[in-house]
Design a protein around this motif. Structure first.
Motif, short mmCIF file in Angstrom:
data_model
loop_
_atom_site.label_atom_id
_atom_site.label_comp_id
_atom_site.label_asym_id
_atom_site.label_seq_id
_atom_site.Cartn_x
_atom_site.Cartn_y
_atom_site.Cartn_z
N PHE A 67 0.85 -1.19 0.00
CA PHE A 67 0.00 0.00 0.00
C PHE A 67 0.89 1.25 0.00
O PHE A 67 1.65 1.47 0.93
CB PHE A 67 -0.93 0.01 1.22
N TYR A 68 0.76 2.02 -1.07
CA TYR A 68 1.51 3.27 -1.20
C TYR A 68 0.52 4.41 -1.36
O TYR A 68 -0.35 4.37 -2.24
CB TYR A 68 2.45 3.21 -2.41
N ASP A 69 0.64 5.42 -0.50
CA ASP A 69 -0.26 6.58 -0.55
C ASP A 69 0.33 7.61 -1.51
O ASP A 69 1.33 8.26 -1.19
CB ASP A 69 -0.43 7.17 0.85
N THR A 70 -0.28 7.75 -2.69
CA THR A 70 0.26 8.66 -3.70
C THR A 70 0.08 10.13 -3.30
O THR A 70 0.84 10.98 -3.77
CB THR A 70 -0.42 8.41 -5.05
N LYS A 71 -0.91 10.41 -2.45
CA LYS A 71 -1.15 11.81 -2.06
C LYS A 71 -0.03 12.35 -1.18
O LYS A 71 0.40 13.49 -1.35
CB LYS A 71 -2.50 11.92 -1.35
N MET B 165 2.82 2.91 2.95
CA MET B 165 2.07 2.64 4.17
C MET B 165 2.22 1.18 4.61
O MET B 165 2.18 0.88 5.80
CB MET B 165 0.59 2.96 3.96
#
Length: 203
Positions: free
Chosen positions: A69-73, A78
């Motif tokens: 899970f990678y938060d692009t914002k 994550m």
């Protein structure tokens, strides 16, 4: 977390191919769309990613998974892909395929993850990333495998222009590989993409 996978092994395999599905998908999709286009001499490992991300409908939950899970914002990882890497390593050992040369084919998030995984495994000769990018945070070190890409020009999920730029930068830094643009393809594995997979492998 136990890994679930499909394992296809011919009598005398010449390579191990690992197929990696996209975000909120599962192994069955890669089995259906990519497996038929691989050489008959390839042993094929098709795992589900470790982290459940079910698709919620009004009537049910549809089984689906993610590799990380990678938060692009906020541009922050994550949930690390380390768990997924470890699980695939265990699967390779379990099916006794540790000595075979490895080719990895990934779609969307699986395409991003393919480059991460390839840098953690010995014997990787080739990566084919479909509808995916190649950001510096995922690809480091010396180029020791070929990195080909197939990407639809109509893709609005994974930025096509960014993927072109990132792959070009890798080639400029010594990586080998071809970036194939499919002009009428969106974010999917269609017939045009399947033809390019076959062409790249048989090259």
């Amino acid at each position: 977390i136990p890994i679930r996978y499909q394992w296809v092994k011919p009598e005398a395999p010449t390579e191990l191919v690992i197929l990696l599905h996209g975000y909120q998908e599962r192994a069955e999709r890669m089995s259906r769309l990519v497996l038929p286009h691989l050489p008959e001499t390839s042993a094929v490992l098709i795992p589900n990613a470790p982290f459940p991300v079910p698709i919620v409908t009004n009537e049910s939950l549809k089984e689906a998974y993610a590799w990380y899970f990678y938060d692009t914002k906020i541009q922050k990882m994550m949930l690390s892909p380390d768990t997924a890497v470890s699980m695939i390593v265990q699967a390779i050992v379990s099916v006794e395929a540790t000595k075979l040369p490895i080719r990895i084919i990934g779609f969307s998030q699986g395409g991003y993850f393919a480059s991460i995984l390839a840098q953690r495994l010995p014997n990787v000769r080739h990566v084919i990333a479909l509808s995916a990018g190649f950001p510096e945070r995922y690809i480091r070190g010396n180029p020791n495998f070929r990195l080909d890409a197939g990407h639809g020009a109509l893709d609005v999920v994974c930025n096509y222009a960014a993927a072109v730029s990132e792959h070009k930068a890798l080639v400029s830094n010594g990586w080998s590989g071809e970036f194939i643009t499919l002009p009428d393809t969106a974010h999917r594995i269609d017939r045009a993409m399947q033809k390019e997979i076959t062409r790249i492998i048989r090259r």
